[in-house]
Scaffold this active site. Structure first.
Site, PDB file in Angstrom:
ATOM      1  N   VAL A   1     -27.890  64.974  -2.761  1.00  0.00           N
ATOM      2  CA  VAL A   1     -29.417  64.784  -2.398  1.00  0.00           C
ATOM      3  C   VAL A   1     -29.426  64.969  -1.147  1.00  0.00           C
ATOM      4  O   VAL A   1     -30.024  66.017  -0.319  1.00  0.00           O
ATOM      5  CB  VAL A   1     -29.927  63.664  -2.759  1.00  0.00           C
ATOM      6  CG1 VAL A   1     -30.075  63.315  -4.068  1.00  0.00           C
ATOM      7  CG2 VAL A   1     -29.574  62.322  -1.975  1.00  0.00           C
TER       8      VAL A   1
ATOM      9  N   SER B   1     -24.094  62.485  -3.067  1.00  0.00           N
ATOM     10  CA  SER B   1     -23.222  62.162  -4.519  1.00  0.00           C
ATOM     11  C   SER B   1     -22.629  62.974  -4.115  1.00  0.00           C
ATOM     12  O   SER B   1     -21.906  62.497  -4.719  1.00  0.00           O
ATOM     13  CB  SER B   1     -24.318  61.872  -5.779  1.00  0.00           C
ATOM     14  OG  SER B   1     -24.726  60.983  -5.627  1.00  0.00           O
TER      15      SER B   1
ATOM     16  N   TYR C   1     -26.447  64.556 -12.803  1.00  0.00           N
ATOM     17  CA  TYR C   1     -27.471  63.741 -12.936  1.00  0.00           C
ATOM     18  C   TYR C   1     -27.626  63.462 -14.388  1.00  0.00           C
ATOM     19  O   TYR C   1     -26.995  64.198 -15.397  1.00  0.00           O
ATOM     20  CB  TYR C   1     -28.352  63.666 -11.995  1.00  0.00           C
ATOM     21  CG  TYR C   1     -28.106  63.623 -10.594  1.00  0.00           C
ATOM     22  CD1 TYR C   1     -27.155  62.806 -10.013  1.00  0.00           C
ATOM     23  CD2 TYR C   1     -28.507  64.518  -9.596  1.00  0.00           C
ATOM     24  CE1 TYR C   1     -26.553  63.069  -8.992  1.00  0.00           C
ATOM     25  CE2 TYR C   1     -28.055  64.738  -8.286  1.00  0.00           C
ATOM     26  CZ  TYR C   1     -27.496  63.905  -7.905  1.00  0.00           C
ATOM     27  OH  TYR C   1     -26.935  63.769  -6.434  1.00  0.00           O
TER      28      TYR C   1
ATOM     29  N   TYR D   1     -19.993  52.393   0.129  1.00  0.00           N
ATOM     30  CA  TYR D   1     -20.610  53.342  -0.778  1.00  0.00           C
ATOM     31  C   TYR D   1     -21.483  54.014   0.491  1.00  0.00           C
ATOM     32  O   TYR D   1     -21.666  55.300   0.660  1.00  0.00           O
ATOM     33  CB  TYR D   1     -21.340  52.960  -1.682  1.00  0.00           C
ATOM     34  CG  TYR D   1     -22.568  53.960  -2.562  1.00  0.00           C
ATOM     35  CD1 TYR D   1     -22.161  54.099  -3.383  1.00  0.00           C
ATOM     36  CD2 TYR D   1     -23.909  54.031  -1.973  1.00  0.00           C
ATOM     37  CE1 TYR D   1     -22.873  55.495  -4.084  1.00  0.00           C
ATOM     38  CE2 TYR D   1     -24.524  54.446  -2.570  1.00  0.00           C
ATOM     39  CZ  TYR D   1     -24.229  55.954  -3.575  1.00  0.00           C
ATOM     40  OH  TYR D   1     -24.677  56.342  -3.854  1.00  0.00           O
TER      41      TYR D   1
ATOM     42  N   LYS E   1     -18.669  60.462  -4.498  1.00  0.00           N
ATOM     43  CA  LYS E   1     -18.474  59.932  -5.448  1.00  0.00           C
ATOM     44  C   LYS E   1     -16.923  60.356  -5.964  1.00  0.00           C
ATOM     45  O   LYS E   1     -16.700  59.960  -6.479  1.00  0.00           O
ATOM     46  CB  LYS E   1     -19.478  59.765  -5.950  1.00  0.00           C
ATOM     47  CG  LYS E   1     -20.894  59.514  -6.357  1.00  0.00           C
ATOM     48  CD  LYS E   1     -21.951  59.194  -7.019  1.00  0.00           C
ATOM     49  CE  LYS E   1     -23.138  58.281  -6.340  1.00  0.00           C
ATOM     50  NZ  LYS E   1     -24.139  58.378  -6.219  1.00  0.00           N
TER      51      LYS E   1
HETATM   52  N1  GLU Z   1     -26.819  58.077  -1.249  1.00  0.00           N
HETATM   53  C1  GLU Z   1     -27.880  58.045  -1.937  1.00  0.00           C
HETATM   54  C2  GLU Z   1     -28.308  57.435  -2.715  1.00  0.00           C
HETATM   55  O1  GLU Z   1     -27.631  56.687  -2.773  1.00  0.00           O
HETATM   56  C3  GLU Z   1     -27.319  59.722  -3.193  1.00  0.00           C
HETATM   57  C4  GLU Z   1     -27.992  59.953  -3.724  1.00  0.00           C
HETATM   58  C5  GLU Z   1     -26.900  61.914  -4.367  1.00  0.00           C
HETATM   59  O2  GLU Z   1     -26.866  61.724  -3.972  1.00  0.00           O
HETATM   60  O3  GLU Z   1     -27.056  61.257  -5.741  1.00  0.00           O
HETATM   61  O4  GLU Z   1     -29.541  57.119  -3.332  1.00  0.00           O
END
Ligand code: GLU
Length: 321
Positions: free
Chosen positions: A274, A80, A256, A204, A83
């Site tokens: 994650v 993430s 989060y 993504y 992002k």
């Molecule tokens: N590629 C992971 C997912 O889509 C990223 C989640 C994350 O790092 O929060 O679940």
């Protein structure tokens, strides 16, 4: 005016090299102890291969100083944290008005992969730092920037030419990302995304599978701290407005559904993934990157949170300190 502002936001300049290095060493010690409390993500099978006890911490400053400790040579996937890069590109090529016509800027208070509130409460994702928001952001850039351009952009803004795609993690996530596909189809059914669902999911997932080190993340933190200018070459890599929006959204939504507590206790713009990475921005002159794949129940690096809290307390980095 600008130099006044920069001086007020300066954090690193008050500390000697030795002071910074000992803060990093002490933080690492606490991070190592904390790592045993977390667990490595396994819902993407390839991530389950990470060593839970691995911990690394890296600080870079605008006057070229580097302080590091622990497992800073390990490559791990951004997940993430990417992002932030996708949002940066979307803001640069589509502009803030267009981006925020498709995705909100409010904390969701829900898990990163939540789907419920998207269907029942709102007709667009809460923010670009959760999966639904990031998939929407990818759909906004996909016709302008193929993945190879995004990889070049990541190398540039992380000041790390060695950044690559981790193909094993990418394939592992593509084989198991049914929930993200469900989110993307829901977004398409609501008209939030209008591009091909498979293409948006591929972009993504590739972004999530970009391999970095704690050093690459610290460099990106420093670029954001410095308003989008590489402090060493003085080259502007992103607009000041882009850096400002990203830092604000990292502060309010970057951890989060633990973002509020983290803002009180640590209080610097941070984004987690994650894969175990944390990207953080301190003042106008310091970037921090950390690695620790053992995660807490919300998906944030256990060691990373503990190390960032220690650094913030020790060096007085909280934005309201
Ligand atoms: N590629 C992971 C997912 O889509 C990223 C989640 C994350 O790092 O929060 O679940």
């Amino acid at each position: 005016m600008e130099s006044d502002y920069r001086q007020r936001g300066s954090k690193a300049a008050a500390f000697t090299d030795e002071q910074l290095q000992s803060a990093v060493d002490e933080a690492l010690e606490l991070g190592r102890q904390a790592a045993s409390k977390g667990t490595v993500a396994t819902y993407i099978p390839e991530l389950g291969k990470a060593r839970p006890e691995a911990v690394g911490l890296y600080i870079v400053t605008d006057d070229g100083r580097k302080c590091k400790a622990g497992d800073t040579g390990i490559h791990f996937t951004m997940q993430s944290v990417s992002k932030v890069i996708s949002l940066a590109m979307a803001l640069e090529v589509r502009g803030a008005d267009e981006v925020f016509r498709h995705v909100g800027m409010e904390p969701s208070g829900e898990a990163f992969n939540s789907i419920v509130e998207l269907d029942f409460q709102r007709n667009m994702p809460y923010n670009p730092m959760i999966n639904s928001g990031a998939i929407t952001v990818e759909s906004l850039i996909i016709d302008y920037k193929p993945f190879d351009d995004m990889l070049d952009f990541a190398r540039k803004i992380c000041m790390d030419p060695e950044i690559t795609l981790n193909r094993q993690v990418y394939l592992s996530e593509m084989a198991t990302c049914d929930r993200n596909r469900a989110i993307a189809y829901l977004l398409k059914s609501k008209g939030v995304i209008t591009t091909n669902v498979d293409h948006s999911i591929e972009l993504y997932t590739k972004m999530c599978s970009i391999n970095v080190t704690a050093h690459s993340l610290a460099n990106l933190g420093l670029l954001l701290a410095n308003g989008g200018i590489d402090p060493l070459t003085k080259e502007r890599l992103i607009k000041p407005e882009t850096a400002k929006i990203i830092k604000t959204i990292m502060l309010t939504c970057g951890m989060y559904d633990g973002s509020g507590q983290y803002a009180v206790e640590v209080g610097i713009p941070t984004k987690s993934g994650v894969g175990g990475g944390l990207l953080a921005v301190a003042g106008t002159d310091m970037g921090i990157g950390s690695y620790g794949p053992a995660l807490d129940e919300k998906g944030n690096s256990y060691a990373g949170k503990v190390m960032l809290k220690y650094l913030v307390d020790k060096l007085k980095l909280h934005i309201f300190d």
